[in-house]
Design a protein around this motif. Structure first.
Motif, PDB file in Angstrom:
ATOM      1  N   GLU A 172       0.832  -1.195   0.000  1.00 63.30           N
ATOM      2  CA  GLU A 172       0.000   0.000   0.000  1.00 63.30           C
ATOM      3  C   GLU A 172       0.874   1.256   0.000  1.00 63.30           C
ATOM      4  O   GLU A 172       1.814   1.371   0.782  1.00 63.30           O
ATOM      5  CB  GLU A 172      -0.906  -0.013   1.224  1.00 63.30           C
ATOM      6  CG  GLU A 172      -1.930   1.086   1.233  1.00 63.30           C
ATOM      7  CD  GLU A 172      -2.878   0.956   2.400  1.00 63.30           C
ATOM      8  OE1 GLU A 172      -4.026   1.400   2.258  1.00 63.30           O
ATOM      9  OE2 GLU A 172      -2.486   0.414   3.446  1.00 63.30           O
ATOM     10  N   GLY A 173       0.579   2.172  -0.932  1.00 62.72           N
ATOM     11  CA  GLY A 173       1.347   3.403  -1.062  1.00 62.72           C
ATOM     12  C   GLY A 173       2.496   3.288  -2.045  1.00 62.72           C
ATOM     13  O   GLY A 173       3.107   4.288  -2.410  1.00 62.72           O
ATOM     14  N   GLY A 174       2.797   2.068  -2.475  1.00 62.49           N
ATOM     15  CA  GLY A 174       3.885   1.856  -3.426  1.00 62.49           C
ATOM     16  C   GLY A 174       3.486   2.236  -4.841  1.00 62.49           C
ATOM     17  O   GLY A 174       2.314   2.493  -5.139  1.00 62.49           O
ATOM     18  N   GLU A 175       4.481   2.266  -5.704  1.00 60.71           N
ATOM     19  CA  GLU A 175       4.235   2.622  -7.105  1.00 60.71           C
ATOM     20  C   GLU A 175       3.470   1.513  -7.807  1.00 60.71           C
ATOM     21  O   GLU A 175       3.697   0.332  -7.571  1.00 60.71           O
ATOM     22  CB  GLU A 175       5.554   2.870  -7.825  1.00 60.71           C
ATOM     23  CG  GLU A 175       6.225   4.166  -7.422  1.00 60.71           C
ATOM     24  CD  GLU A 175       7.412   4.488  -8.313  1.00 60.71           C
ATOM     25  OE1 GLU A 175       7.326   4.260  -9.534  1.00 60.71           O
ATOM     26  OE2 GLU A 175       8.413   4.964  -7.764  1.00 60.71           O
ATOM     27  N   THR A 176       2.575   1.934  -8.684  1.00 63.31           N
ATOM     28  CA  THR A 176       1.834   1.001  -9.518  1.00 63.31           C
ATOM     29  C   THR A 176       2.287   1.220 -10.960  1.00 63.31           C
ATOM     30  O   THR A 176       3.106   2.082 -11.244  1.00 63.31           O
ATOM     31  CB  THR A 176       0.314   1.233  -9.395  1.00 63.31           C
ATOM     32  OG1 THR A 176       0.013   2.571  -9.794  1.00 63.31           O
ATOM     33  CG2 THR A 176      -0.159   0.984  -7.971  1.00 63.31           C
ATOM     34  N   LEU A 177       1.743   0.424 -11.846  1.00 66.29           N
ATOM     35  CA  LEU A 177       2.047   0.544 -13.268  1.00 66.29           C
ATOM     36  C   LEU A 177       0.769   0.822 -14.034  1.00 66.29           C
ATOM     37  O   LEU A 177      -0.305   0.356 -13.653  1.00 66.29           O
ATOM     38  CB  LEU A 177       2.669  -0.750 -13.795  1.00 66.29           C
ATOM     39  CG  LEU A 177       3.957  -1.230 -13.138  1.00 66.29           C
ATOM     40  CD1 LEU A 177       4.303  -2.634 -13.628  1.00 66.29           C
ATOM     41  CD2 LEU A 177       5.093  -0.263 -13.440  1.00 66.29           C
ATOM     42  N   ASP A 182       3.607   2.215 -24.703  1.00 66.63           N
ATOM     43  CA  ASP A 182       4.921   2.824 -24.471  1.00 66.63           C
ATOM     44  C   ASP A 182       5.716   2.103 -23.374  1.00 66.63           C
ATOM     45  O   ASP A 182       6.935   2.231 -23.321  1.00 66.63           O
ATOM     46  CB  ASP A 182       4.778   4.303 -24.093  1.00 66.63           C
ATOM     47  CG  ASP A 182       4.200   5.120 -25.221  1.00 66.63           C
ATOM     48  OD1 ASP A 182       4.359   4.713 -26.392  1.00 66.63           O
ATOM     49  OD2 ASP A 182       3.593   6.169 -24.943  1.00 66.63           O
ATOM     50  N   LEU A 183       5.051   1.356 -22.501  1.00 66.62           N
ATOM     51  CA  LEU A 183       5.719   0.658 -21.402  1.00 66.62           C
ATOM     52  C   LEU A 183       6.285  -0.705 -21.832  1.00 66.62           C
ATOM     53  O   LEU A 183       7.160  -1.249 -21.152  1.00 66.62           O
ATOM     54  CB  LEU A 183       4.735   0.494 -20.235  1.00 66.62           C
ATOM     55  CG  LEU A 183       5.290   0.092 -18.881  1.00 66.62           C
ATOM     56  CD1 LEU A 183       6.314   1.101 -18.382  1.00 66.62           C
ATOM     57  CD2 LEU A 183       4.156  -0.055 -17.867  1.00 66.62           C
ATOM     58  N   VAL A 184       5.827  -1.217 -22.959  1.00 61.27           N
ATOM     59  CA  VAL A 184       6.256  -2.539 -23.425  1.00 61.27           C
ATOM     60  C   VAL A 184       7.767  -2.563 -23.605  1.00 61.27           C
ATOM     61  O   VAL A 184       8.348  -1.719 -24.275  1.00 61.27           O
ATOM     62  CB  VAL A 184       5.547  -2.922 -24.748  1.00 61.27           C
ATOM     63  CG1 VAL A 184       6.109  -4.214 -25.308  1.00 61.27           C
ATOM     64  CG2 VAL A 184       4.053  -3.026 -24.533  1.00 61.27           C
ATOM     65  N   GLY A 185       8.423  -3.534 -22.961  1.00 68.01           N
ATOM     66  CA  GLY A 185       9.871  -3.708 -23.085  1.00 68.01           C
ATOM     67  C   GLY A 185      10.693  -2.751 -22.251  1.00 68.01           C
ATOM     68  O   GLY A 185      11.929  -2.771 -22.311  1.00 68.01           O
ATOM     69  N   LYS A 186      10.072  -1.914 -21.453  1.00 71.79           N
ATOM     70  CA  LYS A 186      10.805  -0.924 -20.659  1.00 71.79           C
ATOM     71  C   LYS A 186      10.989  -1.354 -19.202  1.00 71.79           C
ATOM     72  O   LYS A 186      11.612  -0.638 -18.432  1.00 71.79           O
ATOM     73  CB  LYS A 186      10.079   0.425 -20.689  1.00 71.79           C
ATOM     74  CG  LYS A 186       9.821   0.950 -22.088  1.00 71.79           C
ATOM     75  CD  LYS A 186      10.737   2.060 -22.412  1.00 71.79           C
ATOM     76  CE  LYS A 186      10.780   2.413 -23.815  1.00 71.79           C
ATOM     77  NZ  LYS A 186      10.062   3.041 -24.639  1.00 71.79           N
TER      78      LYS A 186
END
Length: 187
Positions: A172-177, A182-186
């Motif tokens: 909880e509070g952490g980064e999500t995606l 544009d995120l593919v392969g990054k």
């Protein structure tokens, strides 16, 4: 096995909670998050440690609006006797569902037909009766209520934030995606 995103089947069961015998049905699940934790049997060995661990986190689940249920193929009478005689199970304030007919346990596909007992199955169910998390494993491996709490928080987060996902080890509070082209392969 019930599939993620499937809806729970209608049911009505006897149960034991806080010194009382009650009836619980699928209607009691409506409008709030629920966790059903199946276990093999009362008066066993790993099971009381799991029920106690869940009891120790009960208030945290309540603060999230989550209602907890343990479930086995034992009767509600056996649940009361176990609750009254075990210091670990005596801590349980949540509802202990009784399924001596095995119908509820079969509906979640965690019944071991040869023994008449449930596997260790955990199901997180959203306010619409839709299954969001499924975990099933062998009888010898006890579960961790803190990890279950983390999974519930993640399920609640993604339900409230469409288009976002929680990565591994998310707290909880952490980064999500936000999965995008544009995120593919990054990652």
């Amino acid at each position: 096995m019930p599939q993620i995103s499937s809806t729970i089947a209608p049911f009505e069961l006897n149960a034991y909670r806080n010194g009382e015998f009650i009836r619980v049905s699928d209607h009691d699940f409506a409008g709030r998050w629920n966790v059903v934790m199946f276990y093999p049997g009362d008066f066993t060995f790993v099971c009381p440690t799991e029920l106690e661990d869940l009891a120790n986190h009960h208030d945290e689940f309540e603060q999230l609006g989550v209602r907890l249920y343990s479930a086995s193929t034992d009767s509600h009478f056996a649940h009361k006797a176990w609750h009254d005689s075990s210091s670990a199970v005596g801590k349980v304030q949540y509802t202990m569902l009784a399924d001596p007919t095995h119908e509820f346990t079969r509906a979640f596909d965690v019944l071991v037909e040869q023994t008449g007992q449930a596997l260790r199955g955990t199901f997180v169910i959203d306010p619409n009766g839709v299954i969001r998390v499924v975990e099933v494993h062998d009888d010898g491996v006890g579960r961790n209520a803190a990890e279950l709490l983390r999974k519930v928080k993640a399920a609640q987060y993604i339900a409230a934030h469409p288009g976002e996902v929680c990565p591994a080890n998310w707290d909880e509070g952490g980064e999500t995606l936000a999965p995008t082209f544009d995120l593919v392969g990054k990652i």
